[in-house]
Design an enzyme around this catalytic site. Structure first.
Site, PDB file in Angstrom:
ATOM      1  N   CYS A   1      31.690 -29.763  14.285  1.00  0.00           N
ATOM      2  CA  CYS A   1      31.484 -28.815  13.181  1.00  0.00           C
ATOM      3  C   CYS A   1      31.783 -27.396  13.676  1.00  0.00           C
ATOM      4  CB  CYS A   1      30.051 -28.908  12.678  1.00  0.00           C
ATOM      5  SG  CYS A   1      29.620 -27.611  11.517  1.00  0.00           S
TER       6      CYS A   1
ATOM      7  N   LYS B   1      -1.659   7.965   8.686  1.00  0.00           N
ATOM      8  CA  LYS B   1      -1.225   6.581   8.436  1.00  0.00           C
ATOM      9  C   LYS B   1       0.001   6.239   9.272  1.00  0.00           C
ATOM     10  CE  LYS B   1      -2.195   4.846   4.441  1.00  0.00           C
ATOM     11  NZ  LYS B   1      -3.008   3.799   3.848  1.00  0.00           N
TER      12      LYS B   1
ATOM     13  N   GLU C   1     -10.526   8.212  15.714  1.00  0.00           N
ATOM     14  CA  GLU C   1     -10.849   6.787  15.850  1.00  0.00           C
ATOM     15  C   GLU C   1      -9.886   5.968  14.993  1.00  0.00           C
ATOM     16  OE1 GLU C   1     -14.655   7.890  14.511  1.00  0.00           O
ATOM     17  OE2 GLU C   1     -14.451   6.877  12.585  1.00  0.00           O
TER      18      GLU C   1
ATOM     19  N   ARG D   1     -17.625  -0.618  -1.867  1.00  0.00           N
ATOM     20  CA  ARG D   1     -17.380   0.767  -2.232  1.00  0.00           C
ATOM     21  C   ARG D   1     -17.390   0.947  -3.757  1.00  0.00           C
ATOM     22  NH1 ARG D   1     -12.586   3.172  -3.427  1.00  0.00           N
ATOM     23  NH2 ARG D   1     -12.469   5.413  -3.112  1.00  0.00           N
TER      24      ARG D   1
ATOM     25  N   ASP E   1      -8.338  -1.580   9.035  1.00  0.00           N
ATOM     26  CA  ASP E   1      -7.733  -2.032   7.789  1.00  0.00           C
ATOM     27  C   ASP E   1      -8.532  -3.195   7.227  1.00  0.00           C
ATOM     28  OD1 ASP E   1      -5.971  -1.987   5.770  1.00  0.00           O
ATOM     29  OD2 ASP E   1      -4.287  -2.837   6.876  1.00  0.00           O
TER      30      ASP E   1
ATOM     31  N   ASP F   1       0.816  -1.220   0.000  1.00  0.00           N
ATOM     32  CA  ASP F   1       0.000   0.000   0.000  1.00  0.00           C
ATOM     33  C   ASP F   1       0.842   1.260   0.000  1.00  0.00           C
ATOM     34  OD1 ASP F   1      -1.987  -1.726   0.334  1.00  0.00           O
ATOM     35  OD2 ASP F   1      -2.788  -0.816   2.171  1.00  0.00           O
TER      36      ASP F   1
ATOM     37  N   CYS G   1      31.067 -27.938   7.450  1.00  0.00           N
ATOM     38  CA  CYS G   1      32.029 -29.034   7.652  1.00  0.00           C
ATOM     39  C   CYS G   1      31.865 -30.136   6.619  1.00  0.00           C
ATOM     40  CB  CYS G   1      31.922 -29.582   9.069  1.00  0.00           C
ATOM     41  SG  CYS G   1      30.430 -30.569   9.318  1.00  0.00           S
TER      42      CYS G   1
ATOM     43  N   LYS H   1      -8.242   3.710  12.125  1.00  0.00           N
ATOM     44  CA  LYS H   1      -8.478   3.490  10.694  1.00  0.00           C
ATOM     45  C   LYS H   1      -8.406   1.978  10.494  1.00  0.00           C
ATOM     46  CE  LYS H   1      -7.012   5.009   6.106  1.00  0.00           C
ATOM     47  NZ  LYS H   1      -7.253   3.736   5.493  1.00  0.00           N
TER      48      LYS H   1
ATOM     49  N   CYS I   1      23.217 -30.835  10.959  1.00  0.00           N
ATOM     50  CA  CYS I   1      24.562 -31.367  10.862  1.00  0.00           C
ATOM     51  C   CYS I   1      24.820 -32.009  12.223  1.00  0.00           C
ATOM     52  CB  CYS I   1      25.543 -30.216  10.613  1.00  0.00           C
ATOM     53  SG  CYS I   1      27.246 -30.692  10.874  1.00  0.00           S
TER      54      CYS I   1
ATOM     55  N   CYS J   1      26.541 -30.504   5.110  1.00  0.00           N
ATOM     56  CA  CYS J   1      26.728 -29.279   5.890  1.00  0.00           C
ATOM     57  C   CYS J   1      27.552 -28.273   5.088  1.00  0.00           C
ATOM     58  CB  CYS J   1      27.434 -29.608   7.207  1.00  0.00           C
ATOM     59  SG  CYS J   1      27.898 -28.137   8.130  1.00  0.00           S
TER      60      CYS J   1
ATOM     61  N   GLU K   1       3.776   1.706  -1.065  1.00  0.00           N
ATOM     62  CA  GLU K   1       4.427   1.926  -2.356  1.00  0.00           C
ATOM     63  C   GLU K   1       3.426   2.569  -3.329  1.00  0.00           C
ATOM     64  OE1 GLU K   1       7.650  -1.734  -1.984  1.00  0.00           O
ATOM     65  OE2 GLU K   1       5.706  -2.165  -2.861  1.00  0.00           O
ATOM     66  N   TYR K   2       2.187   2.080  -3.310  1.00  0.00           N
ATOM     67  CA  TYR K   2       1.148   2.669  -4.156  1.00  0.00           C
ATOM     68  C   TYR K   2       0.959   4.148  -3.781  1.00  0.00           C
ATOM     69  CZ  TYR K   2      -3.392   3.998  -5.935  1.00  0.00           C
ATOM     70  OH  TYR K   2      -4.396   4.691  -6.551  1.00  0.00           O
ATOM     71  N   ASP K   3       0.822   4.407  -2.482  1.00  0.00           N
ATOM     72  CA  ASP K   3       0.611   5.787  -2.013  1.00  0.00           C
ATOM     73  C   ASP K   3       1.705   6.719  -2.494  1.00  0.00           C
ATOM     74  OD1 ASP K   3      -1.644   5.181  -0.705  1.00  0.00           O
ATOM     75  OD2 ASP K   3      -0.813   5.276   1.325  1.00  0.00           O
TER      76      ASP K   3
ATOM     77  N   TYR L   1     -18.653   3.349  10.994  1.00  0.00           N
ATOM     78  CA  TYR L   1     -18.060   4.578  11.523  1.00  0.00           C
ATOM     79  C   TYR L   1     -18.568   5.882  10.916  1.00  0.00           C
ATOM     80  CZ  TYR L   1     -15.216   3.209   7.513  1.00  0.00           C
ATOM     81  OH  TYR L   1     -14.818   2.796   6.285  1.00  0.00           O
TER      82      TYR L   1
HETATM   83  S1  IVH Z   1     -14.353   7.745   7.227  1.00  0.00           S
HETATM   84  C1  IVH Z   1     -16.336  10.232   4.002  1.00  0.00           C
HETATM   85  N1  IVH Z   1     -13.434   6.319   9.204  1.00  0.00           N
HETATM   86  O1  IVH Z   1     -10.271   4.220   5.016  1.00  0.00           O
HETATM   87  C2  IVH Z   1     -15.515   9.568   5.037  1.00  0.00           C
HETATM   88  N2  IVH Z   1     -12.889   5.648   6.997  1.00  0.00           N
HETATM   89  O2  IVH Z   1      -8.410   5.439   3.108  1.00  0.00           O
HETATM   90  C3  IVH Z   1     -15.451   8.127   4.860  1.00  0.00           C
HETATM   91  N3  IVH Z   1     -11.559   3.594   6.894  1.00  0.00           N
HETATM   92  O3  IVH Z   1     -12.457   4.543   2.321  1.00  0.00           O
HETATM   93  C4  IVH Z   1     -14.358   7.472   5.528  1.00  0.00           C
HETATM   94  N4  IVH Z   1     -11.466   3.236   9.066  1.00  0.00           N
HETATM   95  O4  IVH Z   1     -12.680   2.469   3.860  1.00  0.00           O
HETATM   96  C5  IVH Z   1     -13.488   6.476   7.871  1.00  0.00           C
HETATM   97  N5  IVH Z   1     -12.739   5.116  11.065  1.00  0.00           N
HETATM   98  C6  IVH Z   1     -12.797   5.277   9.743  1.00  0.00           C
HETATM   99  C7  IVH Z   1     -12.176   4.371   8.870  1.00  0.00           C
HETATM  100  C8  IVH Z   1     -12.235   4.600   7.496  1.00  0.00           C
HETATM  101  C9  IVH Z   1     -11.127   2.788   7.876  1.00  0.00           C
HETATM  102  C10 IVH Z   1     -11.302   3.390   5.468  1.00  0.00           C
HETATM  103  C11 IVH Z   1     -12.470   3.660   4.564  1.00  0.00           C
HETATM  104  C12 IVH Z   1     -11.975   4.707   3.612  1.00  0.00           C
HETATM  105  C13 IVH Z   1     -10.508   4.489   3.665  1.00  0.00           C
HETATM  106  C14 IVH Z   1      -9.754   5.712   3.214  1.00  0.00           C
END
Ligand code: IVH
Length: 718
Positions: free
Chosen positions: A473, A356, A138, A161, A142, A58, A453, A140, A468, A450, A60-62, A251
């Protein structure tokens, strides 16, 4: 959109070419590279969102994405209509029906440093004209994001999504998730229709179990719980989804339709709902009250950004204590009015940001495998990798354990591999990416002899390890000496691994007793050894002669005898050589000593070479007599046995064990009827389950353990 293997190879090659540039240069200076970058990002989005099988980490993508954003910001005229920065997400899988979200599902802007949060706060203040803003923070989660629709108190639809505007209808699969109720009394709050966002996750425990199952079937393991959750949501067979033990956190409320009936009771309900829905934290409370699993217990509300920053750092330090994966924290403006005022860009809301955590995964190439011989003769394959930076450390080699592990992970030399480094845990290869092979990869050949030895290797039927068995040895002898002097064994400071190797190579040291006859006058002639370091070395060697017996036992490196068993062994005897005359049956009567361990100890003390070595050590002044340590007189914990399981919060396990021992407690290695206290930290597993079945065991938390220690300390006679 199908990528053939040739294109896949090409795009991977280009990814690997551009990634270092993205990491080292602020913008992409070459027009062709920019076009390439867009194509690469589309490709990786497809792998991630549609196939749930990413080929890069991830982070690396970012970095590639941010590089494109930065370039386009500098040269807006170079931004093309197909740029991945212009759209929210991904294409869709044709398997499920596509439906439109009531409100587009946006992504979040990412931040990686405290300064980014300060910047975010500044923008929020500027745009809102406020002088102070309250934030709700709160985890995030995964996992895979979902959107739920409840109408008249019933769950009527659930979607992925998708591309943010439309998603796939997966209601049947979502119904399998226990933490998502099929109905809830939204009408108590005057709510007729509500759209809720959340994340489907798989706990670390379920994920490990799931991967074990996959590998037993010979299938490729999954890189992380997120991929497992995302893949599970797209399964055709709902029973299969149920088996995956998914979970969810909800959330965000993205849409609410309130009841406009003129009834006075309904109006009162609406008023109540409105009040709760005025803040984000209130919305989470409302969801929780209605039986939906919102991060109500996990959320924290702060009045300024500095507190938010401190909390995020604490959360990062504690991430491994959670039973599920989080990859950061989400910071949200708490007032919904203010959120509406701030609005959104085409990509993300302006009222929220993701903070992050440091990346844990990266991809690199497996260049070759070396085979190392350990002190017990075990031959361990070590993967040599193209150096890659992960969480601030450059990684260029990783142990790949044994032949079975190589087979399970289907590793080949030349493979691209996904690696992971979680917290303090040793880095691991998560998986190879076999799709990226081009035919030049070669199988990993395990040696038959080995590597040091050259004697033939052997493997016991019940074991995965090749050994071994030549005890002369060189590799084993050196490793044994290194273990003997190490910190947890005889703790001969300033000896260390490098010196052991050096002295051995120069012929100054050939076995363990040789430590005590080391010709210090010759060592003094070596480069880098001044008067002072020789003095230090001499006094450390001298001091080690008086180490408690259990340290010596541990230092001998008897197979299966770890620190705990070494203590058990030291306890009942007066002299180490007493073990010459103790039978396997007697050994098995000791705490924690089973058949395998007893056989190993017995074999050690039946070997004349070992006895000779111990006699030599004694002659050289090493203490073989058990000078039993004084046990505090408090009595409260004397003789009580303790076992720690799971992750402790306030101490390392070793510290906690030492605290118990200081009060006369004894540490044991497994759950049995002889155990008095099982101290349970986070993520405890099978030991806890086993202990629950034995009702004489006190299962206590870390806090209760601390209390126990404190009470006994206070009661101890002065
Ligand atoms: S809020 C409009 N809260 O992270 C706001 N997202 O990288 C919507 N995610 O697409 C997102 N935990 O899938 C929100 N506590 C949290 C989250 C959360 C994980 C995910 C979500 C979002 C992605 C963005």
């Amino acid at each position: 959109m199908i990528y053939d293997s040739h294109t896949l190879q090409h795009l991977t090659h280009e990814t690997n070419r551009l990634l270092p540039l993205a990491q080292s240069t602020p913008i992409c200076a070459d027009e062709n590279d920019m076009a390439q970058l867009r194509e690469i990002l589309h490709f990786h989005e497809h792998r991630y969102y549609v196939l749930s099988a990413p080929l890069i980490a991830d982070y690396e993508y970012d970095q590639l994405f941010k590089w494109l954003v930065a370039t386009e910001l500098q040269f807006p005229e170079k931004r093309t209509p197909d740029s991945p920065t212009l759209r929210i997400g991904s294409s869709l899988n044709s398997q499920f029906q596509t439906v439109a979200h009531l409100v587009p599902m946006l992504s979040l802007d990412n931040s990686y440093q405290p300064e980014d949060l300060i910047d975010f706060n500044r923008k929020v203040l500027e745009l809102s004209g406020a002088t102070q803003v309250t934030y709700c923070v709160e985890p995030k989660f995964d996992g895979a994001s979902i959107s739920l629709l409840y109408e008249n108190d019933r769950l009527t639809r659930a979607t992925t999504r998708g591309d943010g505007v439309e998603g796939e209808e997966i209601t049947q699969n979502i119904r399998q998730i226990r933490s998502i109720p099929l109905q809830a009394s939204f009408s108590d709050f005057g709510i007729k229709q509500i759209e809720i966002r959340g994340e489907v996750i798989m706990s670390k425990q379920s994920f490990d179990a799931f991967n074990r199952e996959l590998s037993a079937q010979g299938s490729n393991v999954l890189a992380n719980p997120r991929n497992a959750a995302a893949g599970s949501l797209r399964m055709k067979d709902t029973r299969e989804v149920a088996r995956r033990k998914l979970d969810a956190f909800l959330y965000h409320i993205s849409y609410v339709l309130l009841d406009d009936t003129n009834n006075i009771q309904v109006q009162a309900a609406v008023a109540k709902g409105k009040q709760q829905l005025a803040t984000h934290s209130g919305s989470l409370e409302l969801l929780w009250e209605l039986g939906l699993r919102s991060p109500e217990k996990e959320k924290r509300v702060f009045e300024n950004i500095n507190q938010v920053i401190i909390y995020c750092a604490e959360a990062e330090a504690g991430r491994d204590n959670l039973p599920y994966e989080i990859d950061g924290m989400v910071i949200k403006v708490n007032s919904i009015d203010l959120q509406d005022q701030l609005g959104m860009t085409s990509h993300h809301p302006r009222w929220a940001i993701a903070y992050k955590f440091k990346a844990r995964q990266a991809t690199t190439q497996l260049l070759g495998v070396e085979f190392q011989v350990g002190r017990t003769g075990a031959v361990t394959p070590v993967a040599k990798l193209a150096p890659v930076s992960l969480g601030g450390v450059t990684i260029s080699s990783i142990s790949i354990h044994n032949e079975e592990y190589i087979r399970e992970k289907q590793l080949m030399i030349g493979d691209r591999v996904l690696i992971e480094r979680a917290g303090d845990v040793i880095p691991q290869i998560v998986q190879s990416l076999p799709e990226l092979r081009n035919g030049s990869e070669t199988a990993i050949q395990f040696p038959t002899h080995c590597p040091v030895c050259k004697s033939e290797l052997f493997k016991e039927e019940t074991e995965a390890v090749w050994r071994c068995i030549n005890i002369e040895c060189e590799a084993q002898v050196i490793e044994k000496i290194i273990h003997f002097v190490s910190k947890d064994a005889m703790d001969i400071k300033s000896f260390g691994e490098a010196n052991v190797r050096k002295f051995y190579e120069m012929g100054l040291l050939k076995d363990i007793p040789g430590i005590y006859t080391l010709p210090l006058d010759l060592v003094a002639g070596l480069e880098g050894f001044g008067r002072k370091s020789i003095d230090n070395l001499q006094s450390a060697i001298e001091a080690s002669k008086q180490q408690p017996l259990h340290r010596l036992i541990y230092g001998l490196g008897i197979r299966f005898v770890g620190e705990t068993t070494a203590k058990t062994l030291a306890n009942p005897i007066t002299h180490l050589l007493d073990y010459r005359n103790i039978s396997e049956e007697h050994l098995m009567a000791l705490e924690d000593v089973g058949k395998k361990v007893a056989a190993s100890i017995h074999a050690f003390f039946s070997n004349p070479q070992n006895i000779e070595m111990l006699e030599q050590l004694e002659k050289l002044g090493v203490q073989l007599v058990n000078q039993k340590k004084e046990v505090p007189a408090s009595g409260a914990l004397t003789g009580k046995s303790f076992l720690f399981t799971g992750t402790l919060n306030q101490f390392t396990r070793k510290q906690a064990e030492e605290m118990a021992e200081a009060q006369g407690g004894v540490i044991v290695g497994s759950v049995s009827a002889k155990l008095n206290y099982l101290v349970v930290g986070a993520d405890a597993g099978s030991k806890l389950e086993k202990a629950k079945k034995i009702n004489t065991i006190h299962v206590i938390s870390e806090e209760e353990f601390i209390q126990l220690i404190q009470t006994t300390q206070n009661n101890a006679p002065a």
